[in-house]
Structures are given as C-alpha cells and as structure tokens.
Design a protein around this motif. Structure first.
Motif, PDB file in Angstrom:
ATOM      1  N   TRP A  28      -6.249 -16.482  -7.219  1.00 27.08           N
ATOM      2  CA  TRP A  28      -5.593 -15.183  -7.040  1.00 27.08           C
ATOM      3  C   TRP A  28      -6.533 -14.302  -6.234  1.00 27.08           C
ATOM      4  CZ3 TRP A  28      -0.672 -13.912  -8.459  1.00 27.08           C
ATOM      5  CH2 TRP A  28      -0.020 -14.721  -9.393  1.00 27.08           C
ATOM      6  N   GLU A  29      -6.018 -13.658  -5.227  1.00 30.81           N
ATOM      7  CA  GLU A  29      -6.876 -12.841  -4.373  1.00 30.81           C
ATOM      8  C   GLU A  29      -6.107 -11.611  -3.888  1.00 30.81           C
ATOM      9  OE1 GLU A  29      -8.702 -13.695  -0.170  1.00 30.81           O
ATOM     10  OE2 GLU A  29      -9.388 -15.247  -1.572  1.00 30.81           O
ATOM     11  N   ARG A  30      -6.786 -10.453  -3.923  1.00 32.24           N
ATOM     12  CA  ARG A  30      -6.162  -9.221  -3.440  1.00 32.24           C
ATOM     13  C   ARG A  30      -6.251  -9.186  -1.913  1.00 32.24           C
ATOM     14  NH1 ARG A  30      -8.029  -4.028  -2.361  1.00 32.24           N
ATOM     15  NH2 ARG A  30      -6.362  -2.462  -2.492  1.00 32.24           N
ATOM     16  N   VAL A  31      -5.144  -8.890  -1.267  1.00 31.58           N
ATOM     17  CA  VAL A  31      -5.141  -8.738   0.187  1.00 31.58           C
ATOM     18  C   VAL A  31      -4.836  -7.278   0.485  1.00 31.58           C
ATOM     19  CG1 VAL A  31      -4.004  -9.425   2.341  1.00 31.58           C
ATOM     20  CG2 VAL A  31      -4.441 -11.137   0.561  1.00 31.58           C
ATOM     21  N   GLU A  32      -5.678  -6.669   1.313  1.00 31.23           N
ATOM     22  CA  GLU A  32      -5.493  -5.241   1.632  1.00 31.23           C
ATOM     23  C   GLU A  32      -4.436  -5.066   2.712  1.00 31.23           C
ATOM     24  OE1 GLU A  32      -8.307  -2.382   1.993  1.00 31.23           O
ATOM     25  OE2 GLU A  32      -9.799  -3.335   0.694  1.00 31.23           O
ATOM     26  N   SER A  33      -3.734  -3.937   2.643  1.00 27.97           N
ATOM     27  CA  SER A  33      -2.716  -3.634   3.646  1.00 27.97           C
ATOM     28  C   SER A  33      -2.765  -2.157   3.994  1.00 27.97           C
ATOM     29  CB  SER A  33      -1.326  -3.974   3.089  1.00 27.97           C
ATOM     30  OG  SER A  33      -0.332  -3.412   3.914  1.00 27.97           O
ATOM     31  N   PRO A  34      -2.602  -1.821   5.265  1.00 26.17           N
ATOM     32  CA  PRO A  34      -2.525  -0.398   5.629  1.00 26.17           C
ATOM     33  C   PRO A  34      -1.260   0.262   5.090  1.00 26.17           C
ATOM     34  CG  PRO A  34      -2.108  -1.790   7.556  1.00 26.17           C
ATOM     35  CD  PRO A  34      -2.516  -2.705   6.441  1.00 26.17           C
ATOM     36  N   TRP A  35      -0.321  -0.534   4.594  1.00 26.54           N
ATOM     37  CA  TRP A  35       0.937   0.020   4.067  1.00 26.54           C
ATOM     38  C   TRP A  35       0.833   0.358   2.588  1.00 26.54           C
ATOM     39  CZ3 TRP A  35       4.009   1.340   7.902  1.00 26.54           C
ATOM     40  CH2 TRP A  35       3.853   0.688   9.119  1.00 26.54           C
ATOM     41  N   GLY A  36      -0.326   0.159   2.001  1.00 24.54           N
ATOM     42  CA  GLY A  36      -0.513   0.500   0.587  1.00 24.54           C
ATOM     43  C   GLY A  36      -0.687  -0.747  -0.255  1.00 24.54           C
ATOM     44  N   GLU A  37      -0.453  -0.577  -1.555  1.00 22.47           N
ATOM     45  CA  GLU A  37      -0.687  -1.670  -2.508  1.00 22.47           C
ATOM     46  C   GLU A  37       0.520  -2.590  -2.599  1.00 22.47           C
ATOM     47  OE1 GLU A  37      -3.267  -2.695  -4.675  1.00 22.47           O
ATOM     48  OE2 GLU A  37      -4.413  -1.366  -3.375  1.00 22.47           O
ATOM     49  N   ALA A  38       0.291  -3.875  -2.494  1.00 18.91           N
ATOM     50  CA  ALA A  38       1.349  -4.850  -2.788  1.00 18.91           C
ATOM     51  C   ALA A  38       1.563  -4.915  -4.303  1.00 18.91           C
ATOM     52  CB  ALA A  38       0.953  -6.209  -2.228  1.00 18.91           C
ATOM     53  N   SER A  39       2.586  -5.625  -4.719  1.00 16.30           N
ATOM     54  CA  SER A  39       2.928  -5.679  -6.150  1.00 16.30           C
ATOM     55  C   SER A  39       1.827  -6.306  -6.989  1.00 16.30           C
ATOM     56  CB  SER A  39       4.194  -6.503  -6.363  1.00 16.30           C
ATOM     57  OG  SER A  39       5.276  -5.922  -5.704  1.00 16.30           O
ATOM     58  N   ASP A  40       1.049  -7.188  -6.372  1.00 12.81           N
ATOM     59  CA  ASP A  40       0.032  -7.912  -7.144  1.00 12.81           C
ATOM     60  C   ASP A  40      -0.914  -8.607  -6.155  1.00 12.81           C
ATOM     61  OD1 ASP A  40      -1.366  -9.224  -9.206  1.00 12.81           O
ATOM     62  OD2 ASP A  40       0.486  -9.708 -10.283  1.00 12.81           O
ATOM     63  N   GLU A  41      -1.920  -9.266  -6.695  1.00 12.59           N
ATOM     64  CA  GLU A  41      -2.724 -10.177  -5.879  1.00 12.59           C
ATOM     65  C   GLU A  41      -1.825 -11.329  -5.430  1.00 12.59           C
ATOM     66  OE1 GLU A  41      -7.022  -9.683  -8.149  1.00 12.59           O
ATOM     67  OE2 GLU A  41      -5.652 -11.251  -8.791  1.00 12.59           O
ATOM     68  N   LEU A  42      -2.283 -12.064  -4.431  1.00  3.36           N
ATOM     69  CA  LEU A  42      -1.559 -13.256  -3.989  1.00  3.36           C
ATOM     70  C   LEU A  42      -2.199 -14.481  -4.621  1.00  3.36           C
ATOM     71  CD1 LEU A  42      -1.095 -12.521  -0.165  1.00  3.36           C
ATOM     72  CD2 LEU A  42       0.441 -11.983  -2.074  1.00  3.36           C
ATOM     73  N   LEU A  43      -1.365 -15.449  -4.949  1.00  2.00           N
ATOM     74  CA  LEU A  43      -1.860 -16.723  -5.465  1.00  2.00           C
ATOM     75  C   LEU A  43      -1.865 -17.729  -4.304  1.00  2.00           C
ATOM     76  CD1 LEU A  43      -2.667 -18.687  -7.759  1.00  2.00           C
ATOM     77  CD2 LEU A  43      -0.218 -18.992  -8.223  1.00  2.00           C
ATOM     78  N   PHE A  44      -3.064 -18.141  -3.898  1.00  3.06           N
ATOM     79  CA  PHE A  44      -3.199 -19.131  -2.822  1.00  3.06           C
ATOM     80  C   PHE A  44      -3.368 -20.515  -3.440  1.00  3.06           C
ATOM     81  CE2 PHE A  44      -3.991 -16.453   0.946  1.00  3.06           C
ATOM     82  CZ  PHE A  44      -4.224 -15.224   0.350  1.00  3.06           C
ATOM     83  N   GLY A  45      -2.841 -21.530  -2.774  1.00  2.00           N
ATOM     84  CA  GLY A  45      -3.039 -22.892  -3.264  1.00  2.00           C
ATOM     85  C   GLY A  45      -2.332 -23.883  -2.357  1.00  2.00           C
ATOM     86  N   THR A  46      -2.304 -25.134  -2.785  1.00  2.00           N
ATOM     87  CA  THR A  46      -1.573 -26.149  -2.019  1.00  2.00           C
ATOM     88  C   THR A  46      -0.633 -26.912  -2.944  1.00  2.00           C
ATOM     89  OG1 THR A  46      -3.305 -27.814  -2.357  1.00  2.00           O
ATOM     90  CG2 THR A  46      -3.456 -26.507  -0.339  1.00  2.00           C
TER      91      THR A  46
END
Ligand code: ADE
Length: 275
Positions: A28-46
């Motif tokens: 799980w990793e937080r990705v920053e955005s100039p549009w503000g906060e996303a709903s949550d961190e993103l879950l990366f995986g394969t």
C-alpha cells in the motif's frame, strides 16, 4: 520503433471491495496529487505476473460518501501510478426485471444525473471537450465478457447505467422515470469517474454488480442498505474471480486502443498552446 505497451491494470473497487486478495508483491502506498487527497493509498501488486493497482473507491472502512469523493484525485493517482486501463467494479440497483440481484452488467452507456461534483480536469485557462459518445472501452468490455463467460458468471453485455447524486436512494417516481428512459441499472459513483478517465486518456470499463431492485419492483421490497450489503458480499467474491480471470488476458502487450481512448485529447483541446 514498436508502439506496443505493457498494460498496467487499474482496479477501482466500490462498496464491498476493499482489497484484492491474491495480489503478489503487494504494498500500500500513498500517491500525491495536485488535485487533493485520493480516497486511500493505492495497493500495488501483480496478478499472474501482470502489474495491477487497486483503489478502494470509498476508502478502506468505507468512509467517503459518493458526493464527497475526490474523483479527480482518484483518477489522477491511478494515472500517476502508471495505469493504462481501469476496471471499475461497482454495486448498483437494477431497473430491469431481466437483471436480478447477482447479475454482473458490463455497461455500455451512462446517463449522468449528478450535479454536485467536480467533473473535469480542465479549468479556466485551458478548455477541452472530450467525446463521451461511447463512454466505455469496447476492448475492455470484450475481455470482461469473455472472462465472465469463461468462469460461468451470470452476466449481461451492454446496459445503461444511470448515475444519481445520492446519497439517498431514489423515489419511486424517479425509479419509474429512469426505467421509462430505458436505463438498466442505477448507482451513485461512475460519473464523473468515467468522464475523468476519458480526459486522462485511460481505457475505462464498468462492471455493475446488481444488489437490489431499487424501489420500482411490485414483488420486491424497496432497497435498504441491509439488503444491499447482503448481496454485496456474494458479489464481491465473484468480482474477485472475474478479476483473476480477466487480468492475464488484459496484461498482454498491446498496441494503441482501437477506439482511441488513449488519444482522447488529440481532438479535444480548444485553447491554443501558449507561444
Ligand atoms: N447501489 C446499490 N443499489 C443502489 C440503488 N438502488 N440506487 C443507487 N445506488 C445503488
């Protein structure tokens, strides 16, 4: 020079979908955005070697209501995470007697009745009008249909999703109006998500998972959260089966989107570039 790309599959999970079990190398990793906060961190995986990125639309713990979602940040972080396509998995009510609870509808049209949301990345300074004539990516729809058939899922290809503002459910008169318009399912979240995905030049498909008959059906009680949640849990298991079936097919290297989702801005921007 080859214009083949290796897809990264974005998954946006609605009510009942807060994780994708079986994802390998997960973080799980937080990705920053100039549009503000996303709903949550993103879950990366394969999954089966294919890179996937998952966002629980309402956040883990279901904290953000449909009208308060930061749709721009949500799409932006998926784009920044490298996603090339987005599969939106969303709970909906049925407006069609042929689509009982438990049915998965691979939607092909929307009617957007939302009115209290930021709907575009383009603000004063740059004007753009992307085409929404065909709002869903046919290539993704084809893959979802084949995967659904392959695992024996109760599904329907094609259908119109009416997106309402909420958070209250519809009145009976509204429900009947939408039926008269020919709508098949109703939900609260896929707009402006689909519009923003198009502006971000991402292929986007919706799997609308029916939980209830809204409030129009003479033989069924009107929709309640309890009823939705009960069916949701069954649907969530099937949604994960569908994801496991479709991701290997979608993950193969491919050329540009035949429909042009990935080039949507080519003919959309009105403002001339600054000299
Ligand atoms: N999500 C699930 N069921 C719904 C309904 N009947 N109306 C709006 N959104 C829903």
């Amino acid at each position: 020079m080859s214009d083949q790309i290796t897809p990264v599959i974005g998954l946006i999970g609605g009510s009942g979908l807060y994780d994708i079990e079986g994802l390998e190398d997960r973080r799980w990793e937080r990705v920053e955005s100039p549009w503000g906060e996303a709903s949550d961190e993103l879950l990366f995986g394969t999954l089966a070697g294919v890179r996937c990125v998952f966002l629980p639309r309402h956040g883990r713990g279901h904290r953000v209501p449909p009208s308060e979602l930061n749709y721009r940040a949500n799409i932006d972080v998926m784009k920044r995470a490298g996603c090339t396509e987005i599969l939106s998995l969303s709970a909906v009510g049925s407006l069609n007697g042929d689509l009982p609870p438990g049915t998965f509808v691979i939607v092909d049209q929307f009617i957007d009745r939302t009115f209290a949301r930021k709907k575009s990345f383009f603000e004063t300074g740059c004007v753009a009008h992307v085409s929404m004539a065909h709002p869903l990516c046919t290539r993704l729809g084809d893959a979802l249909e084949e995967a659904a058939r392959g695992i024996g899922l109760k599904h329907r290809r094609g259908g119109t999703y009416l997106v309402m503002e909420g958070p209250q459910f519809s009145t009976k008169a509204e429900s009947e109006l939408y039926r008269a318009w020919g709508c098949d399912v109703i939900g609260m979240t896929n707009m402006p998500e689909a519009k923003l995905a198009r502006e971000a030049e991402l292929c986007y498909a919706t799997v609308a998972m029916v939980t209830d008959y809204d409030c129009w059906h003479p033989d069924h009680d009107h929709v309640t959260v309890d009823a939705v949640v009960k069916v949701l849990l069954e649907n969530a298991g099937h949604a994960k089966d569908l994801v496991r079936a479709v991701v290997p097919a979608l993950g193969r290297p491919r050329g540009p989107c035949p429909q042009g989702c990935d080039r949507a801005l080519d003919a959309a921007i009105v403002t001339p570039p600054e000299k």
